[in-house]
Design an enzyme around this catalytic site. Structure first.
Site, PDB file in Angstrom:
ATOM      1  N   PHE B  68      -5.583   5.911  -3.695  1.00 10.58           N
ATOM      2  CA  PHE B  68      -6.214   4.609  -3.517  1.00 10.58           C
ATOM      3  C   PHE B  68      -7.360   4.760  -2.535  1.00 10.58           C
ATOM      4  O   PHE B  68      -7.153   5.177  -1.394  1.00 10.58           O
ATOM      5  CB  PHE B  68      -5.209   3.592  -2.967  1.00 10.58           C
ATOM      6  CG  PHE B  68      -4.131   3.234  -3.925  1.00 10.58           C
ATOM      7  CD1 PHE B  68      -4.364   2.322  -4.947  1.00 10.58           C
ATOM      8  CD2 PHE B  68      -2.875   3.807  -3.818  1.00 10.58           C
ATOM      9  CE1 PHE B  68      -3.366   1.983  -5.844  1.00 10.58           C
ATOM     10  CE2 PHE B  68      -1.871   3.480  -4.713  1.00 10.58           C
ATOM     11  CZ  PHE B  68      -2.115   2.569  -5.718  1.00 10.58           C
ATOM     12  N   PHE B  70      -9.342   3.039  -0.104  1.00 10.52           N
ATOM     13  CA  PHE B  70      -9.350   1.772   0.627  1.00 10.52           C
ATOM     14  C   PHE B  70     -10.659   1.557   1.368  1.00 10.52           C
ATOM     15  O   PHE B  70     -11.096   0.436   1.553  1.00 10.52           O
ATOM     16  CB  PHE B  70      -8.198   1.731   1.635  1.00 10.52           C
ATOM     17  CG  PHE B  70      -6.860   1.496   1.016  1.00 10.52           C
ATOM     18  CD1 PHE B  70      -6.711   0.587  -0.029  1.00 10.52           C
ATOM     19  CD2 PHE B  70      -5.735   2.163   1.474  1.00 10.52           C
ATOM     20  CE1 PHE B  70      -5.468   0.356  -0.595  1.00 10.52           C
ATOM     21  CE2 PHE B  70      -4.490   1.932   0.911  1.00 10.52           C
ATOM     22  CZ  PHE B  70      -4.355   1.042  -0.126  1.00 10.52           C
TER      23      PHE B  70
END
Ligand code: HEM
Ligand SMILES: [Cu+2]
Ligand SMILES: [Cu+2]
Lengths: 583, 149
Positions: B68, B70
């Site tokens: 992910f 971020f």
């Protein structure tokens, strides 16, 4: 009804072939709990990797086995109740398409060319044989309905103008009508999006549209699995409990089937609650319809319980006036005649009770946020498709094989015990999956033994360990139950023939019966179901093609974070470079 | 239809209606609602954490094979307790899932679309972020962590 020759072979092989595949499917189910718990910390075992095996587990157990059984069961019901011979030409074409299609898709999956899981969401893309194989299986499964059962029903109606279609035939027909309708969106997805992408005819597609078309099929398909089991619960279970047993109400059965026809389709968005690009008002509307489709199951729960009560009291009049004591008169573990079959339905019903409740949790719109794609979801559906549906199908497969082969059911004791092992195993497995998923966020579709359940990994999650271990115990019991079944099944299949080969079912009469002209109008209800489905899908389809989507996506395969097209180009370039260097 | 059947049907309907009223109350009254159709945000290419006010953040997440993103490639971010975060999510390749364990943030990341949820991180602690949709061979190793201090 006697069967012989080609038709006998077709009926038998439509039962035996998927059960042979199911052996692999269940084997990998047991492997999955081992991988997930980290008992087996590996990418693959015996040449099958986790996600490849999971693809096979989902496709074989939930698509191939169920579709074959629905066709075999429909063939046998139509033959036995409409008393018209099956048409060999239709049956052979259907058989070749189904078996051929399955083998094609199996080749792609076993050779790691289609590790897509049974939902095959793009832009992950597999070999074209996977897609075309699936289409052939489905087309083959539709042929008997249109070219065999319907003509037989029309002929039957001509001979019996004032009778209504037998309830079992009615249920089978509703099921195949539903099947026909739900095939349309997924066929569009496969033929216009996935297949062209897999052979490089188009460069990119709209993945959200593909998902929406998939779930237009993907929810109703669970009723395609369930309805044959419901047909058995309504028409056969009472007769198994007692020779004098009766179905409590025939109109209630028809009403339930019609409600399934109407409300199975406009509900697919409940699988897409957490997805972008779809207005949530439409998700709420599909949630309402999902609650409606719980209604026929609640009706069925009542009717089945009432039929059991009637039949138990007919069998043993001494409990006639007791309110609860008749429960003790059901043949939970009995070996006379066909009573062993009761174990399958009873264990299935107990599991399905929990399947129904946990399904309502899934369907509950915002509550779905707590469980979506966690282990809760497989925990739930192993008590439905892996519970009632599987047990009813296995029990009926064994029953039909004994009749068609003309043998006794062998190892009856094991056959009657198997469902209880399965039930106990499934309780433990599903409990672990559901609680771990809903309360701790344990995800589904994950080879967690490598990371989350590996103390050496930075992703280690100790709070999941206990749940994963409990699911191993459950998985072991499930495996034992399945082996017991296999012993009885192959014992029966290979036993010497002692009777004529027949197709026969224990069909119960109805206690309450009445003419139901409105419910029997299948054509009218079909039109209504199609209209409702189309109307409920126009706005979401508009969202996912116009409002909520910005660009199209190229294909990837499961190994590389580079689009397939680019990957092929870079591969070709590097080959050229190395060729030049060699020169 | 006999009396018992009628009673069973009415009970069933009443039960379903009761459940449904509770759902609508939770969605509209308590404002625990599902993601909806976002039409005004283009899919972005890189993750970003933007602070709009001391306790207001905007988090743009890109899920990709196999982590992910971020904040500009970082898989771990830190925010103060009590922050309200507007989470936008898209995918750079295949379909991924994003479940922030212990919260109601449970979203699908689908290429070509932007998903959205708002969450108030009241409790300090480590929030693990899990990908729960099969996204290829590295699926079970997707990293993501939100630390609330
Ligand atoms: C010994 C019995 C079984 C065991 C131990 C078992 C175990 C499992 C496990 C652990 C998963 C989740 C894997 C994951 O999400 O990472 C799973 C998924 C699944 N199982 Fe089973 N299973 C069994 C039998 C069955 C049966 C009989 C059916 C259907 C008739 C079935 C249908 C499915 C389906 C459709 C999935 C979903 C696959 C996916 O998410 O792509 N299973 N099973
Ligand atoms: Cu569904
Ligand atoms: Cu993933």
């Amino acid at each position: 009804m006697r069967v012989e020759g080609g038709i006998k072979f077709i009926l038998l092989s439509e039962i035996v072939f998927p059960i042979l595949l199911l052996i692999f499917g269940v084997y990998h189910g047991v492997m999955q709990v081992l991988y997930r718990a980290g008992v087996l910390k590996a990418d693959s075992f015996l040449g099958i990797d986790y996600y490849q095996g999971l693809t096979l587990h989902g496709v074989i157990n939930a698509i191939v086995f169920t579709t074959f059984f629905a066709v075999a069961f429909g063939n046998a019901i139509s033959l036995y109740l409409l008393k018209k011979p099956l048409r060999p030409a239709v049956q052979w074409i259907s058989w070749i398409l189904m078996v051929g299609g399955t083998l094609m898709a199996a080749w792609a999956m076993f050779t790691k060319r289609a590790t897509l899981l049974y939902t095959f969401y793009p832009p992950l893309i597999g070999h074209w044989t996977f897609y075309i194989g699936t289409v052939l299986l489905v087309v083959g499964s539709l042929l008997p309905f249109f070219f065999d059962w319907i003509p037989s029903a029309i002929a039957w109606k001509r001979e019996n103008p004032d009778k209504k279609l037998p309830l079992a035939v009615f249920g089978v027909f509703v099921n195949h009508i539903l099947w026909t309708i739900m095939i349309v969106p997924v066929a569009v997805e496969i033929l216009f999006q996935l297949f062209p992408l897999s052979i490089g005819l188009v460069e990119d597609i709209n993945p959200l549209l593909a998902r929406t078309l998939f779930w237009f099929f993907g929810h109703p398909v669970v009723y395609f699995w369930l309805l044959p089991a419901y047909v058995m619960l309504y028409t056969m279970l009472p007769k198994i409990v007692s020779d004098k047993g009766k179905l409590y109400s025939d109109p209630a059965g028809r009403l339930a089937f019609i409600l399934f026809l109407l409300f199975s389709l406009p509900v697919g968005l409940h699988h897409q609650f957490t997805e972008p690009g779809i207005t949530n008002a439409w998700k709420l509307i599909h949630a309402i319809f999902t609650f409606f489709v719980a209604l026929p199951s609640l009706i069925t729960a009542f009717t089945v319980a009432a039929s059991l009560e009637y039949s138990a009291k007919a069998e043993d009049p001494s409990v006639k006036n007791s309110r609860f004591y008749w429960w003790t008169r059901l043949p939970y573990l009995r070996l006379e005649g066909d009573k062993w079959l009761f174990s399958y339905f009873f264990a299935g019903l107990v599991l399905f009770f929990f399947g129904g409740i946990t399904g309502i949790v899934n369907a509950s719109y915002n509550l779905n946020l707590a469980v979506h794609n966690t282990a809760y979801v497989p925990g739930h559906f192993h008590t439905t498709v892996g519970g009632l549906v599987l047990l009813a199908f296995l029990g009926m497969s064994l029953y039909m094989v004994a009749k068609i082969r003309g043998t006794e059911v062998k190892f009856k004791g094991l056959a009657a015990l198997a469902p209880y092992f399965w039930m106990q195993g499934m309780f433990m497995f599903s409990y672990a999956m559901m609680v771990g998923g809903a309360l701790e966020g344990f995800p589904r579709r994950t080879n967690s033994g490598l990371t989350y359940l590996n103390p050496d990994s930075p992703l280690y999650r100790p709070e999941w360990v206990g749940y994963a271990q409990l699911s191993v115990v459950g998985g072991a019991l499930l495996g034992i139950g399945f082996i017991l079944f296999l012993i009885a099944f192959f014992g029966t299949l290979l036993a010497p023939k002692i009777r004529e080969s027949v197709v026969e079912f224990p069909i119960a009469d109805a206690y309450h019966d009445a003419p139901t002209p409105v419910l029997n109008n299948l054509k009218g209800w079909t039109v209504a179901a199609v209209l409702l489905a189309v109307l409920s899908y126009i706005p979401p389809l508009y969202d996912v093609t116009q409002r909520g989507v910005f660009h199209n996506s190229p294909a990837y395969n499961e190994k590389y974070p580079i689009p397939i097209k680019q990957l092929q180009q870079t591969e070709a370039q590097s080959k050229e470079v190395s060729l030049k260097e060699e020169k | 239809m006999d009396r018992a059947e009628k009673r069973a049907l009415i009970t069933a309907l009443a039960l379903l209606l009761f459940f449904f009223v509770l759902i609508v109350y939770a969605a509209k009254g308590l404002k625990i609602d599902l993601p909806t159709c976002i039409t005004d945000v283009q899919p972005f290419k890189e993750g970003r954490l933007i602070q709009h006010a001391p306790d207001r953040y905007e988090l743009q997440v890109v899920a990709k094979m196999w982590f992910f993103d971020f904040n500009q490639g970082q898989t771990e971010i830190e925010i103060p307790a009590g922050s309200v975060v507007d989470i936008y999510l898209t995918s750079a390749d295949v379909v991924h899932g994003m479940h922030i364990n212990g919260t109601t943030v449970n979203l699908m990341a689908i290429p070509g679309t932007v998903n959205y949820a708002r969450y108030k991180f009241d409790k300090p602690g480590v929030y693990h972020v899990v990908c729960h949709e099969f996204c290829g061979v590295g699926h079970h190793a997707m990293m993501g962590k939100i630390v609330v201090k």
